[in-house]
Write an enzyme that holds these catalytic residues in place. Structure first.
Site, PDB file in Angstrom:
ATOM      1  N   LYS A 116     -17.996  12.629  36.543  1.00  0.00           N
ATOM      2  CA  LYS A 116     -19.346  12.136  36.276  1.00  0.00           C
ATOM      3  C   LYS A 116     -19.924  11.352  37.460  1.00  0.00           C
ATOM      4  O   LYS A 116     -21.144  11.327  37.641  1.00  0.00           O
ATOM      5  CB  LYS A 116     -19.355  11.266  35.012  1.00  0.00           C
ATOM      6  CG  LYS A 116     -18.713  11.909  33.787  1.00  0.00           C
ATOM      7  CD  LYS A 116     -19.338  13.231  33.397  1.00  0.00           C
ATOM      8  CE  LYS A 116     -18.495  13.966  32.366  1.00  0.00           C
ATOM      9  NZ  LYS A 116     -18.922  15.338  32.120  1.00  0.00           N
ATOM     10  N   GLY A 165     -18.103   9.594  24.971  1.00  0.00           N
ATOM     11  CA  GLY A 165     -18.038   8.167  24.650  1.00  0.00           C
ATOM     12  C   GLY A 165     -16.709   7.472  24.895  1.00  0.00           C
ATOM     13  O   GLY A 165     -16.625   6.257  24.830  1.00  0.00           O
ATOM     14  N   GLU A 200     -23.096   1.690  35.269  1.00  0.00           N
ATOM     15  CA  GLU A 200     -24.529   1.968  35.145  1.00  0.00           C
ATOM     16  C   GLU A 200     -25.172   0.787  34.443  1.00  0.00           C
ATOM     17  O   GLU A 200     -24.543   0.174  33.561  1.00  0.00           O
ATOM     18  CB  GLU A 200     -24.777   3.222  34.267  1.00  0.00           C
ATOM     19  CG  GLU A 200     -24.761   4.540  34.995  1.00  0.00           C
ATOM     20  CD  GLU A 200     -25.014   5.728  34.059  1.00  0.00           C
ATOM     21  OE1 GLU A 200     -25.301   5.521  32.864  1.00  0.00           O
ATOM     22  OE2 GLU A 200     -24.918   6.860  34.531  1.00  0.00           O
ATOM     23  N   HIS A 208     -31.639  10.423  23.768  1.00  0.00           N
ATOM     24  CA  HIS A 208     -30.824  11.404  24.472  1.00  0.00           C
ATOM     25  C   HIS A 208     -31.562  12.749  24.401  1.00  0.00           C
ATOM     26  O   HIS A 208     -31.684  13.324  23.329  1.00  0.00           O
ATOM     27  CB  HIS A 208     -29.445  11.481  23.806  1.00  0.00           C
ATOM     28  CG  HIS A 208     -28.519  12.480  24.425  1.00  0.00           C
ATOM     29  ND1 HIS A 208     -27.170  12.488  24.184  1.00  0.00           N
ATOM     30  CD2 HIS A 208     -28.748  13.488  25.280  1.00  0.00           C
ATOM     31  CE1 HIS A 208     -26.610  13.478  24.868  1.00  0.00           C
ATOM     32  NE2 HIS A 208     -27.546  14.095  25.530  1.00  0.00           N
ATOM     33  N   LYS A 237     -23.000  14.350  17.736  1.00  0.00           N
ATOM     34  CA  LYS A 237     -24.377  14.639  17.361  1.00  0.00           C
ATOM     35  C   LYS A 237     -24.406  15.144  15.923  1.00  0.00           C
ATOM     36  O   LYS A 237     -23.506  15.868  15.498  1.00  0.00           O
ATOM     37  CB  LYS A 237     -24.958  15.703  18.298  1.00  0.00           C
ATOM     38  CG  LYS A 237     -25.102  15.209  19.734  1.00  0.00           C
ATOM     39  CD  LYS A 237     -25.393  16.355  20.677  1.00  0.00           C
ATOM     40  CE  LYS A 237     -25.327  15.862  22.119  1.00  0.00           C
ATOM     41  NZ  LYS A 237     -25.211  16.995  23.069  1.00  0.00           N
ATOM     42  N   GLU A 275     -28.313  16.565  30.901  1.00  0.00           N
ATOM     43  CA  GLU A 275     -28.584  15.490  29.948  1.00  0.00           C
ATOM     44  C   GLU A 275     -29.324  14.334  30.603  1.00  0.00           C
ATOM     45  O   GLU A 275     -28.973  13.917  31.710  1.00  0.00           O
ATOM     46  CB  GLU A 275     -27.266  14.923  29.386  1.00  0.00           C
ATOM     47  CG  GLU A 275     -26.452  15.890  28.563  1.00  0.00           C
ATOM     48  CD  GLU A 275     -25.268  15.209  27.876  1.00  0.00           C
ATOM     49  OE1 GLU A 275     -24.621  15.884  27.070  1.00  0.00           O
ATOM     50  OE2 GLU A 275     -24.993  14.020  28.160  1.00  0.00           O
ATOM     51  N   ASN A 290     -23.548  19.496  31.364  1.00  0.00           N
ATOM     52  CA  ASN A 290     -22.534  20.248  30.621  1.00  0.00           C
ATOM     53  C   ASN A 290     -22.540  21.688  31.107  1.00  0.00           C
ATOM     54  O   ASN A 290     -23.591  22.317  31.195  1.00  0.00           O
ATOM     55  CB  ASN A 290     -22.813  20.200  29.128  1.00  0.00           C
ATOM     56  CG  ASN A 290     -22.828  18.771  28.617  1.00  0.00           C
ATOM     57  OD1 ASN A 290     -21.981  17.967  28.981  1.00  0.00           O
ATOM     58  ND2 ASN A 290     -23.818  18.435  27.822  1.00  0.00           N
ATOM     59  N   ARG A 292     -21.140  24.392  29.736  1.00  0.00           N
ATOM     60  CA  ARG A 292     -20.731  25.319  28.666  1.00  0.00           C
ATOM     61  C   ARG A 292     -21.926  25.672  27.784  1.00  0.00           C
ATOM     62  O   ARG A 292     -22.976  25.043  27.887  1.00  0.00           O
ATOM     63  CB  ARG A 292     -19.701  24.616  27.776  1.00  0.00           C
ATOM     64  CG  ARG A 292     -20.291  23.353  27.163  1.00  0.00           C
ATOM     65  CD  ARG A 292     -19.409  22.666  26.147  1.00  0.00           C
ATOM     66  NE  ARG A 292     -20.140  21.613  25.457  1.00  0.00           N
ATOM     67  CZ  ARG A 292     -20.299  20.375  25.888  1.00  0.00           C
ATOM     68  NH1 ARG A 292     -19.768  19.990  27.036  1.00  0.00           N
ATOM     69  NH2 ARG A 292     -21.007  19.497  25.192  1.00  0.00           N
ATOM     70  N   ARG A 338     -25.799  19.566  11.612  1.00  0.00           N
ATOM     71  CA  ARG A 338     -24.374  19.931  11.648  1.00  0.00           C
ATOM     72  C   ARG A 338     -23.755  19.498  10.324  1.00  0.00           C
ATOM     73  O   ARG A 338     -23.663  18.304  10.041  1.00  0.00           O
ATOM     74  CB  ARG A 338     -23.654  19.212  12.783  1.00  0.00           C
ATOM     75  CG  ARG A 338     -24.162  19.587  14.155  1.00  0.00           C
ATOM     76  CD  ARG A 338     -23.241  18.997  15.207  1.00  0.00           C
ATOM     77  NE  ARG A 338     -23.784  19.167  16.541  1.00  0.00           N
ATOM     78  CZ  ARG A 338     -23.119  18.867  17.655  1.00  0.00           C
ATOM     79  NH1 ARG A 338     -21.881  18.373  17.576  1.00  0.00           N
ATOM     80  NH2 ARG A 338     -23.668  19.041  18.838  1.00  0.00           N
TER      81      ARG A 338
HETATM   82  C1  MV4 Z   1     -25.425   5.163  28.132  1.00  0.00           C
HETATM   83  C2  MV4 Z   1     -26.024   4.319  27.184  1.00  0.00           C
HETATM   84  C3  MV4 Z   1     -26.764   3.266  27.633  1.00  0.00           C
HETATM   85  N1  MV4 Z   1     -26.918   3.060  28.957  1.00  0.00           N
HETATM   86  N2  MV4 Z   1     -25.605   4.913  29.442  1.00  0.00           N
HETATM   87  C4  MV4 Z   1     -23.196   8.361  27.354  1.00  0.00           C
HETATM   88  C5  MV4 Z   1     -22.383   9.418  26.723  1.00  0.00           C
HETATM   89  C6  MV4 Z   1     -23.015   9.563  25.409  1.00  0.00           C
HETATM   90  N3  MV4 Z   1     -22.143  10.194  24.481  1.00  0.00           N
HETATM   91  C7  MV4 Z   1     -23.331   8.152  25.047  1.00  0.00           C
HETATM   92  N4  MV4 Z   1     -23.705   7.559  26.252  1.00  0.00           N
HETATM   93  C8  MV4 Z   1     -24.469   6.471  26.480  1.00  0.00           C
HETATM   94  N5  MV4 Z   1     -24.680   6.200  27.782  1.00  0.00           N
HETATM   95  C9  MV4 Z   1     -26.331   3.872  29.831  1.00  0.00           C
HETATM   96  N6  MV4 Z   1     -26.482   3.640  31.135  1.00  0.00           N
HETATM   97  C10 MV4 Z   1     -25.814   4.575  25.857  1.00  0.00           C
HETATM   98  C11 MV4 Z   1     -25.008   5.627  25.480  1.00  0.00           C
HETATM   99  C12 MV4 Z   1     -24.750   5.708  24.077  1.00  0.00           C
HETATM  100  C13 MV4 Z   1     -23.864   4.814  23.489  1.00  0.00           C
HETATM  101  C14 MV4 Z   1     -23.156   3.889  24.224  1.00  0.00           C
HETATM  102  C15 MV4 Z   1     -22.303   2.997  23.644  1.00  0.00           C
HETATM  103  C16 MV4 Z   1     -22.086   3.039  22.269  1.00  0.00           C
HETATM  104  C17 MV4 Z   1     -22.747   3.958  21.499  1.00  0.00           C
HETATM  105  C18 MV4 Z   1     -23.640   4.858  22.102  1.00  0.00           C
HETATM  106  C19 MV4 Z   1     -24.305   5.797  21.322  1.00  0.00           C
HETATM  107  C20 MV4 Z   1     -25.166   6.651  21.910  1.00  0.00           C
HETATM  108  C21 MV4 Z   1     -25.388   6.614  23.301  1.00  0.00           C
END
Ligand code: MV4
Length: 443
Positions: A116, A165, A200, A208, A237, A275, A290, A292, A338
């Site tokens: 990443k 995550g 980040e 998203h 999701k 994304e 992604n 795929r 889903r």
């Molecule tokens: C983040 C974010 C906030 N700030 N990145 C990245 C992978 C995806 N599955 C979730 N991700 C996130 N990336 C930045 N810079 C918030 C999420 C995020 C999230 C993060 C922590 C706990 C729960 C979350 C749920 C959805 C999105």
């Protein structure tokens, strides 16, 4: 065109790939574990090979078993679906060296996007905006404190091998940095065998939104618009839709131009998803790519009228895309739920026998599923039982169709997420399109 194709997956996506092959008149080989002998992907393929015991590690993730099945049946191509080996660069390389076409991007591209931090760097070079952050952290503790100060708080520590995550930690204040780094590194190392992390700035309740692209092996690239994927729980999701309620035609053209340019810049081939996170002000930032086919690809198929899996196969066989961006029209609105086998109270998987199964039909409804009467949902695999996809002329019509189809979906013998979906899609904030990734925490 390919003479024979092996489907290296199970469940609804294996069936989805077999549908595409039937329409292209390509004979298929299914692979299956001991738990999947009576599966529909075995029934509807032309040949089937058992590749091992129920446990995924010994069957659907077993590269030597799958390559042996491919050699024995003399296939010239493998479609990996999603999950399992779909983003395994080593598997793509092994296919290559065996003279079998891996249906997806090249092994080096999978590897690049699988890191990443390198993906961020290369896509930024290619013109996509990034959330302020760092490269992979190789510095001393003191230097990392300084980097974190420049990134700004709150920040998020992410695993370079991450996605989904795992290996992520939010850090609100500088005094929490070192513990969060240690935790994220330990988690990343045990989950992926790679401890590397990067930083980040943390966005609060972002949206998203992801763009689908298709790229042939001659440098032709198009985008198929976006999917809104903010409705998720524990990084799974639950509902996806296209278009996103926050998208305008103008913004879609702007971001669409950028994702096409960026994909060309990295010489991307086959289907891919870029994304983005959108902050509260509507600024957008690249987070991951992604490499795929994705679970939620049907909503894009419903609004574009394209068959993305067939396109993947044609592209891998060396065909030209055959159309350009101006030929793609976005028609109406599509939403996917889903449906998982899970307990409504605890959200824990609820495996077992489906004693009655009847999916809804009718205008504007599509169901992608490998379930049937007496199908047994195995505890060994993902709990996804069906994807219910609605299409309408606008969001309101798509939602009305989704609502009545959820009501008419018969699944008995196990517990499902249908009641949760009914609750979500009737919520005023969801109906109005006002939600971010935190929506389910507040529900
Ligand atoms: C983040 C974010 C906030 N700030 N990145 C990245 C992978 C995806 N599955 C979730 N991700 C996130 N990336 C930045 N810079 C918030 C999420 C995020 C999230 C993060 C922590 C706990 C729960 C979350 C749920 C959805 C999105």
């Amino acid at each position: 065109m390919f003479q024979k194709l092996l489907v290296a997956n199970r469940g609804e996506i294996a069936l989805r790939i077999i549908c595409a092959c039937k329409e292209l008149q390509i004979p298929t080989v299914a692979v299956y574990s001991d738990a999947d002998r009576d599966s529909l992907h075995v029934r509807f393929s032309d040949e089937a090979v058992c590749i091992g015991p129920a446990r995924s590690q010994e069957s659907y993730l077993n590269i030597p078993s799958i390559i042996s099945a491919a050699e024995i049946t003399n296939v010239d191509s493998i479609h990996p679906g999603y999950g399992y080996l779909a983003e395994n660069a080593y598997f793509a390389e092994v296919c290559d060296s065996c003279g079998i076409k891996f249906i997806g991007p090249s092994a080096p591209t999978i590897e690049l996007m699988g890191d990443k931090a390198r993906a961020r760097e290369s896509m930024n070079q290619a013109g996509l905006p990034l959330i302020p952050g760092s490269g992979v952290l190789k510095e001393t503790d003191e230097q990392i404190e300084e980097i974190a100060r420049k990134v700004g708080y709150p920040l998020i520590v992410k695993a370079v091998a991450g996605g989904g995550g795992r290996g992520m930690r939010v850090v609100n204040r500088p005094d929490q940095l070192h513990e969060a780094l240690a935790m994220a590194q330990a988690e990343a190392n045990s989950a992926f065998g790679i401890p590397d992390v990067y930083l980040e700035r943390f966005l609060d309740n972002p949206r998203h939104v992801e763009f689908q692209i298709l790229a042939d092996e001659f440098g032709n690239v198009v985008h198929l618009g976006e999917r809104e994927c903010s409705i998720q729980r524990r990084h799974q999701k639950l509902i996806e839709e296209s278009p996103s309620p926050i998208m305008t035609d103008e913004l879609r053209r702007e971001i669409g131009d950028k994702v096409v340019q960026a994909s060309q810049a990295i010489n991307y081939q086959n289907a891919g998803t870029i994304e983005f996170l959108f902050d509260q002000k509507g600024h957008y930032y690249f987070i991951e790519m992604n490499t795929r086919i994705q679970v939620e690809h049907p909503v894009t198929e419903m609004v574009t009228g394209l068959d993305i899996v067939k396109k993947q196969i044609r592209i891998a066989a060396g065909e030209q895309l055959g159309f350009s961006q101006e030929d793609i029209q976005f028609r109406g609105h599509s939403i996917e739920c889903r449906l998982n086998a899970e307990c409504p109270e605890t959200f824990l998987p609820s495996p077992g026998k489906i004693t009655a199964y009847h999916p809804p039909g009718g205008t504007g409804i599509r169901t992608d599923s490998a379930a049937y009467n007496d199908y047994v949902v195995s505890p060994h695999y993902d709990s996804l039982i069906a994807k219910l996809i609605a299409h309408g002329r606008n969001r309101q019509e798509a939602l009305a169709r989704l609502d009545r189809a959820l009501d008419m979906f018969i699944i008995e013998g196990i517990q499902t997420s249908i009641p949760l979906h009914q609750k979500i899609i009737s919520h005023p904030d969801f109906v109005e399109g006002r939600f971010g990734t935190s929506f389910l925490n507040q529900l």
